[in-house]
Scaffold this motif. Structure first.
Motif, PDB file in Angstrom:
ATOM      1  N   GLY A   1       0.798  -1.223   0.000  1.00 33.14           N
ATOM      2  CA  GLY A   1       0.000   0.000   0.000  1.00 33.14           C
ATOM      3  C   GLY A   1       0.828   1.268   0.000  1.00 33.14           C
ATOM      4  O   GLY A   1       0.307   2.338   0.286  1.00 33.14           O
TER       5      GLY A   1
ATOM      6  N   PRO B   1      -2.167   1.372  -4.506  1.00 33.64           N
ATOM      7  CA  PRO B   1      -3.243   1.235  -3.512  1.00 33.64           C
ATOM      8  C   PRO B   1      -3.555  -0.237  -3.198  1.00 33.64           C
ATOM      9  O   PRO B   1      -3.507  -1.093  -4.077  1.00 33.64           O
ATOM     10  CB  PRO B   1      -4.441   1.896  -4.191  1.00 33.64           C
ATOM     11  CG  PRO B   1      -3.865   2.778  -5.232  1.00 33.64           C
ATOM     12  CD  PRO B   1      -2.593   2.125  -5.690  1.00 33.64           C
ATOM     13  N   GLN B   2      -3.857  -0.487  -1.937  1.00 28.59           N
ATOM     14  CA  GLN B   2      -4.182  -1.842  -1.523  1.00 28.59           C
ATOM     15  C   GLN B   2      -5.121  -1.796  -0.319  1.00 28.59           C
ATOM     16  O   GLN B   2      -5.103  -0.838   0.454  1.00 28.59           O
ATOM     17  CB  GLN B   2      -2.901  -2.595  -1.173  1.00 28.59           C
ATOM     18  CG  GLN B   2      -3.059  -4.063  -0.882  1.00 28.59           C
ATOM     19  CD  GLN B   2      -3.802  -4.827  -1.955  1.00 28.59           C
ATOM     20  OE1 GLN B   2      -5.021  -4.972  -1.859  1.00 28.59           O
ATOM     21  NE2 GLN B   2      -3.093  -5.288  -2.974  1.00 28.59           N
TER      22      GLN B   2
END
Length: 195
Positions: free
Chosen positions: A48, A52-53
């Motif tokens: 992240g 993005p995660q």
């Protein structure tokens, strides 16, 4: 749909490739950076930081590593483990590993000196954009270890990826010179070292 950074564009232009098992593309991709030491950057798909995660994936990756270290060490030694995460990318990962070890003390390196805080150690990450790491723990005795034998503490070194292993070796040399210990455990999401 989940985003996975493959780095295909970078691989084609630099003539490099990520080779490994089928899980590798889910964990890692390639990017470019302005660094004469190493033009490519290994980008984690689970931390992240750059891609993005979901928080559950980010935390789960580190917590799972911590559980694996706990199983490796056994309950008794795991209780005496101290975790050190590397700045900047593996600071959060290291914290989650410490949680997976069941609340082991956690430290991380930094690249910035802090006025009034004594340096307990330092080492180099030669391929990085900022090569020097400092160790500025609030409790320096955590790095000291406590000798050898079955009751000695274990230092768990956590990075997001190993590309050469030199950062870990530099860390161990620096710490072992002033505070020798019997055992170090090195942990990463991905090991890209050649044989």
């Amino acid at each position: 749909m989940d985003v996975v950074w493959s780095g295909d564009w970078v691989a084609e232009r630099l003539g490099v490739a990520l080779e490994g098992d089928g899980d590798l593309p889910e964990l890692l991709g390639l990017a470019l950076r302005r660094n004469p030491k190493r033009a490519h950057l290994l980008v984690s798909n689970v931390l992240g930081k750059h891609v993005p995660q979901k928080p559950s994936v980010v935390y789960g990756a580190g917590y799972g590593l911590g559980e694996r270290v706990r199983a490796l060490l056994g309950e008794d030694r795991a209780r005496r483990a101290v975790v050190l995460g590397y700045a900047e990318t593996a600071t959060g990962l290291g914290h989650a590993v410490a949680d997976g070890l069941r609340d082991a003390p956690y430290l991380h390196s930094t690249r910035r000196p802090v006025a009034g805080v004594a340096q307990a150690g330092g080492f180099e990450e030669a391929h990085s954009h900022a090569t020097s790491h400092l160790l500025l723990p609030e409790e320096p005795e955590l790095l000291a270890g406590d000798g050898t034998g079955s009751d000695a503490s274990v230092l768990v070194l956590v990075d997001d990826e190993f590309s050469t292993g030199n950062t870990v070796l530099n860390t161990i040399r620096a710490l072992h010179g002033s505070h020798p210990r019997e055992r170090y455990v090195i942990v990463a999401l991905v090991d890209m070292r050649s044989a």
